[in-house]
Design a protein around this motif. Structure first.
Motif, PDB file in Angstrom:
ATOM      1  N   ALA A 226       0.804  -1.221   0.000  1.00 38.45           N
ATOM      2  CA  ALA A 226       0.000   0.000   0.000  1.00 38.45           C
ATOM      3  C   ALA A 226       0.835   1.268   0.000  1.00 38.45           C
ATOM      4  CB  ALA A 226      -0.939  -0.005   1.203  1.00 38.45           C
ATOM      5  N   GLU A 227       2.111   1.184   0.404  1.00 39.89           N
ATOM      6  CA  GLU A 227       2.944   2.375   0.410  1.00 39.89           C
ATOM      7  C   GLU A 227       3.306   2.840  -1.002  1.00 39.89           C
ATOM      8  OE1 GLU A 227       5.789  -1.053   1.641  1.00 39.89           O
ATOM      9  OE2 GLU A 227       3.655  -0.590   1.681  1.00 39.89           O
ATOM     10  N   GLY A 228       3.061   1.987  -2.009  1.00 38.25           N
ATOM     11  CA  GLY A 228       3.301   2.370  -3.389  1.00 38.25           C
ATOM     12  C   GLY A 228       4.609   1.844  -3.939  1.00 38.25           C
ATOM     13  N   MET A 229       4.672   1.736  -5.262  1.00 36.82           N
ATOM     14  CA  MET A 229       5.840   1.137  -5.912  1.00 36.82           C
ATOM     15  C   MET A 229       7.148   1.819  -5.551  1.00 36.82           C
ATOM     16  SD  MET A 229       6.905   0.805  -9.909  1.00 36.82           S
ATOM     17  CE  MET A 229       6.296  -0.788 -10.397  1.00 36.82           C
ATOM     18  N   LEU A 230       7.163   3.156  -5.552  1.00 34.48           N
ATOM     19  CA  LEU A 230       8.435   3.847  -5.345  1.00 34.48           C
ATOM     20  C   LEU A 230       8.947   3.701  -3.924  1.00 34.48           C
ATOM     21  CD1 LEU A 230       8.068   7.104  -7.448  1.00 34.48           C
ATOM     22  CD2 LEU A 230       8.901   4.864  -8.126  1.00 34.48           C
ATOM     23  N   LYS A 231       8.064   3.443  -2.973  1.00 34.02           N
ATOM     24  CA  LYS A 231       8.487   3.203  -1.595  1.00 34.02           C
ATOM     25  C   LYS A 231       8.682   1.720  -1.309  1.00 34.02           C
ATOM     26  CE  LYS A 231       6.492   7.199   0.794  1.00 34.02           C
ATOM     27  NZ  LYS A 231       5.614   7.594   1.930  1.00 34.02           N
ATOM     28  N   ALA A 234      10.596  -0.300  -6.047  1.00 30.68           N
ATOM     29  CA  ALA A 234      11.671   0.501  -6.655  1.00 30.68           C
ATOM     30  C   ALA A 234      12.552   1.196  -5.624  1.00 30.68           C
ATOM     31  CB  ALA A 234      11.077   1.535  -7.608  1.00 30.68           C
ATOM     32  N   ILE A 235      12.250   1.046  -4.332  1.00 34.36           N
ATOM     33  CA  ILE A 235      13.049   1.731  -3.323  1.00 34.36           C
ATOM     34  C   ILE A 235      14.489   1.215  -3.302  1.00 34.36           C
ATOM     35  CG2 ILE A 235      12.519   0.208  -1.372  1.00 34.36           C
ATOM     36  CD1 ILE A 235      12.633   4.071  -1.262  1.00 34.36           C
ATOM     37  N   HIS A 236      14.691  -0.058  -3.709  1.00 35.07           N
ATOM     38  CA  HIS A 236      16.057  -0.592  -3.806  1.00 35.07           C
ATOM     39  C   HIS A 236      16.883   0.235  -4.787  1.00 35.07           C
ATOM     40  CE1 HIS A 236      15.924  -4.318  -1.445  1.00 35.07           C
ATOM     41  NE2 HIS A 236      14.694  -4.475  -1.881  1.00 35.07           N
ATOM     42  N   GLU A 237      16.320   0.464  -5.981  1.00 34.23           N
ATOM     43  CA  GLU A 237      17.050   1.205  -7.014  1.00 34.23           C
ATOM     44  C   GLU A 237      17.218   2.672  -6.603  1.00 34.23           C
ATOM     45  OE1 GLU A 237      16.590  -2.499  -8.306  1.00 34.23           O
ATOM     46  OE2 GLU A 237      14.841  -1.299  -7.715  1.00 34.23           O
ATOM     47  N   ILE A 238      16.207   3.232  -5.957  1.00 28.95           N
ATOM     48  CA  ILE A 238      16.307   4.611  -5.482  1.00 28.95           C
ATOM     49  C   ILE A 238      17.401   4.725  -4.428  1.00 28.95           C
ATOM     50  CG2 ILE A 238      15.074   6.425  -4.226  1.00 28.95           C
ATOM     51  CD1 ILE A 238      12.528   5.526  -5.705  1.00 28.95           C
ATOM     52  N   ALA A 239      17.493   3.737  -3.541  1.00 31.25           N
ATOM     53  CA  ALA A 239      18.559   3.751  -2.526  1.00 31.25           C
ATOM     54  C   ALA A 239      19.935   3.649  -3.172  1.00 31.25           C
ATOM     55  CB  ALA A 239      18.357   2.611  -1.533  1.00 31.25           C
ATOM     56  N   LEU A 240      20.056   2.837  -4.212  1.00 32.71           N
ATOM     57  CA  LEU A 240      21.327   2.756  -4.948  1.00 32.71           C
ATOM     58  C   LEU A 240      21.681   4.119  -5.538  1.00 32.71           C
ATOM     59  CD1 LEU A 240      20.849  -0.626  -6.866  1.00 32.71           C
ATOM     60  CD2 LEU A 240      22.472  -0.196  -5.015  1.00 32.71           C
ATOM     61  N   ALA A 241      20.683   4.754  -6.154  1.00 31.13           N
ATOM     62  CA  ALA A 241      20.918   6.059  -6.768  1.00 31.13           C
ATOM     63  C   ALA A 241      21.357   7.085  -5.735  1.00 31.13           C
ATOM     64  CB  ALA A 241      19.653   6.531  -7.484  1.00 31.13           C
ATOM     65  N   CYS A 242      20.794   7.005  -4.534  1.00 29.60           N
ATOM     66  CA  CYS A 242      21.167   7.943  -3.466  1.00 29.60           C
ATOM     67  C   CYS A 242      22.555   7.643  -2.915  1.00 29.60           C
ATOM     68  CB  CYS A 242      20.144   7.873  -2.339  1.00 29.60           C
ATOM     69  SG  CYS A 242      18.528   8.591  -2.722  1.00 29.60           S
ATOM     70  N   GLN A 243      22.836   6.368  -2.646  1.00 31.43           N
ATOM     71  CA  GLN A 243      24.100   6.026  -1.981  1.00 31.43           C
ATOM     72  C   GLN A 243      25.307   6.150  -2.891  1.00 31.43           C
ATOM     73  OE1 GLN A 243      23.985   2.545   0.442  1.00 31.43           O
ATOM     74  NE2 GLN A 243      26.184   2.434   0.732  1.00 31.43           N
ATOM     75  N   PHE A 244      25.163   5.725  -4.141  1.00 32.21           N
ATOM     76  CA  PHE A 244      26.345   5.619  -5.012  1.00 32.21           C
ATOM     77  C   PHE A 244      26.382   6.637  -6.153  1.00 32.21           C
ATOM     78  CE2 PHE A 244      25.755   1.113  -3.504  1.00 32.21           C
ATOM     79  CZ  PHE A 244      26.813   1.140  -2.622  1.00 32.21           C
ATOM     80  N   ALA A 380      18.597   5.424   3.927  1.00 31.08           N
ATOM     81  CA  ALA A 380      17.178   5.081   3.782  1.00 31.08           C
ATOM     82  C   ALA A 380      16.307   6.332   3.856  1.00 31.08           C
ATOM     83  CB  ALA A 380      16.766   4.082   4.858  1.00 31.08           C
ATOM     84  N   CYS A 381      16.664   7.269   4.724  1.00 30.37           N
ATOM     85  CA  CYS A 381      15.921   8.531   4.813  1.00 30.37           C
ATOM     86  C   CYS A 381      15.998   9.291   3.492  1.00 30.37           C
ATOM     87  CB  CYS A 381      16.466   9.392   5.948  1.00 30.37           C
ATOM     88  SG  CYS A 381      16.069   8.818   7.614  1.00 30.37           S
ATOM     89  N   GLU A 382      17.193   9.355   2.901  1.00 26.69           N
ATOM     90  CA  GLU A 382      17.348  10.053   1.623  1.00 26.69           C
ATOM     91  C   GLU A 382      16.568   9.348   0.516  1.00 26.69           C
ATOM     92  OE1 GLU A 382      18.575  12.943   1.275  1.00 26.69           O
ATOM     93  OE2 GLU A 382      19.479  13.099   3.270  1.00 26.69           O
ATOM     94  N   ALA A 383      16.569   8.019   0.528  1.00 23.80           N
ATOM     95  CA  ALA A 383      15.827   7.267  -0.482  1.00 23.80           C
ATOM     96  C   ALA A 383      14.327   7.504  -0.348  1.00 23.80           C
ATOM     97  CB  ALA A 383      16.143   5.775  -0.364  1.00 23.80           C
ATOM     98  N   ALA A 387      11.740   9.140  -2.991  1.00 24.93           N
ATOM     99  CA  ALA A 387      10.533   8.424  -3.412  1.00 24.93           C
ATOM    100  C   ALA A 387       9.284   9.269  -3.175  1.00 24.93           C
ATOM    101  CB  ALA A 387      10.419   7.098  -2.658  1.00 24.93           C
ATOM    102  N   GLU A 388       9.233   9.946  -2.035  1.00 25.05           N
ATOM    103  CA  GLU A 388       8.073  10.796  -1.732  1.00 25.05           C
ATOM    104  C   GLU A 388       7.998  11.995  -2.668  1.00 25.05           C
ATOM    105  OE1 GLU A 388       7.659  11.955   2.351  1.00 25.05           O
ATOM    106  OE2 GLU A 388       7.153   9.920   3.007  1.00 25.05           O
ATOM    107  N   TRP A 389       9.150  12.530  -3.043  1.00 22.64           N
ATOM    108  CA  TRP A 389       9.168  13.660  -3.975  1.00 22.64           C
ATOM    109  C   TRP A 389       8.825  13.209  -5.396  1.00 22.64           C
ATOM    110  CZ3 TRP A 389      12.201  14.545  -8.329  1.00 22.64           C
ATOM    111  CH2 TRP A 389      12.128  15.830  -8.873  1.00 22.64           C
TER     112      TRP A 389
END
Length: 400
Positions: A226-231, A234-244, A380-383, A387-389
């Motif tokens: 229910a939190e949605g795809m991006l959370k 796809a949050i794995h890929e978003i976290a990669l984009a943020c960390q690396f 995780a906070c940055e990811a 995702a929320e944005w």
């Protein structure tokens, strides 16, 4: 036998529910206090055999796949609580409680958690529903956890996750996140290729995630996540984009919705199913203020697996391309799929990373050091911020 009671597909929620005030526990039949020092994992939110991520984490620990760790406790608030007398509760009892005889079972985290554990740090592996995990997190700290391994995304909102990060820092409890792709070889290779390429603005890294839902099960997927795809997916890929790759919600200068094309180019597909609006697929390129480009492609209904590709967009030359599961590993995964047809596929496709993450976190907990590459709660906070944005940004683009 390992899977004697795990063959049935159990319908209904495999995730756990909220804590309840009473505590019913089953102590381990063999004391662990006489054994060697290891990291003691308490899995919180086990879920059902063949379906629950927490269950699979526990199974790997019970089967000795993490040499520096053991499973001391399982906390299962639903199947040892209100759901205990249901058919699913009986399956949990037969397939988990009666199988993992050296583990202490309880329906709630308390000061008794880790009471039968052997020497070593106390790690809480929190794998419940996203909405329940903040409560589990706080109870784990109160119960004496020395470290926490928190499954993604960690909390429903950025504000809640940031509050959890502050509380963990105040308690001096390191928090690692279950972003397994951050320590996977295919991502390490992509990062090396992207960093080694000349002309950063011409280089695009594409991170692909696939799930094996079908059109028939997509509505269930929307409801379960229910939190949605991006959370979620796809949050794995978003976290990669943020960390690396340095992506942040406040430094994105362009969001490009890519057109639907061939393999791993699903386009952006937003739907409303069962009253819930979410994405069946997304395929977007993010560009930040440094000119770095990351393309994130996630498709709920395209099989299973993930990969990374690095391309020089100035000439179309592919500098790197690798699946997470390929070669000899693919053969092993195919054998696991044939042996366990009722398992959720991500359990065996990503088994190597699940074991590696627990092992790395355990080894560094024992050594009192920080595990390299493992995502922290700050990442995780940055990811989650990104995702929320990004969610409303995509919704606006797709409604035009």
């Amino acid at each position: 036998a390992r899977m004697a009671a795990m063959r049935l597909i159990i319908l209904g929620a495999a995730a756990t529910h909220g804590l309840i005030p009473t505590l019913r526990s089953t102590r381990a039949s063999v004391s662990l206090k006489s054994v060697a020092e290891k990291a003691n994992y308490a899995v919180v939110g086990c879920g059902l055999p063949a379906r629950g991520m927490g269950w699979f984490h526990g199974l790997q620990l019970v089967e000795g796949e993490c040499a520096s760790a053991r499973l001391s406790d399982v906390v299962e608030p639903w199947f040892l609580g209100p759901g205990k007398d249901s058919d699913a509760g009986a399956e949990f009892d037969a397939g988990v409680v009666k199988e993992w005889t050296d583990t202490r079972f309880s329906d709630a985290i308390s000061d008794q958690t880790w009471s039968t554990a052997g020497p070593g740090p106390k790690l809480a592996l929190i794998a419940g529903r996203t909405v329940d995990n903040p409560g589990f997190f706080r109870q784990a700290i109160k119960a004496g956890a020395t470290h926490i391994l928190l499954e993604k995304p960690g909390a429903p909102t950025v504000g809640e996750l940031e509050a959890m990060a502050r509380e963990a820092r105040a308690a001096k409890v390191p928090v690692y996140m279950g972003f397994i792709k951050n320590i996977s070889g295919y991502v390490e290779g992509a990062l090396a290729a992207a960093n080694g390429a000349a002309g950063a603005e011409a280089v695009e890294t594409k991170l692909v995630s696939r799930n094996d839902y079908t059109e028939a099960t997509l509505e269930e997927c929307f409801e379960r996540n229910a939190e949605g795809m991006l959370k979620n997916m796809a949050i794995h890929e978003i976290a990669l984009a943020c960390q690396f790759w340095g992506m942040r919600a406040d430094n994105i200068t362009d969001v490009i919705c890519n057109a639907k094309g061939g393999k791993d180019s699903p386009g952006c597909d937003m739907r409303t199913l069962g009253g819930k609006t979410d994405f069946a697929s997304v395929d977007v390129t993010l560009v930040n203020s440094s000119g770095t480009k990351v393309r994130i492609s996630a498709d709920r209904c395209s099989g299973d697996g993930c990969c990374a590709t690095v391309t020089d967009t100035s000439n179309g030359v592919v500098l790197y391309s690798q699946e997470m599961v390929g070669g000899e590993r693919a053969k092993k995964v195919a054998a696991e799929a044939a042996a366990h047809p009722n398992w959720f596929s991500y359990l065996y496709t990503q088994a190597e990373e699940y074991a590696k993450l627990k092992g790395v976190c355990a080894a560094h907990a024992l050594a009192g050091t920080t595990p390299p590459g493992v995502a922290t709660i700050e990442i995780a906070c940055e990811a989650l911020k990104l995702a929320e944005w990004l969610t409303p940004e995509l919704q606006k683009k797709l409604k035009k």
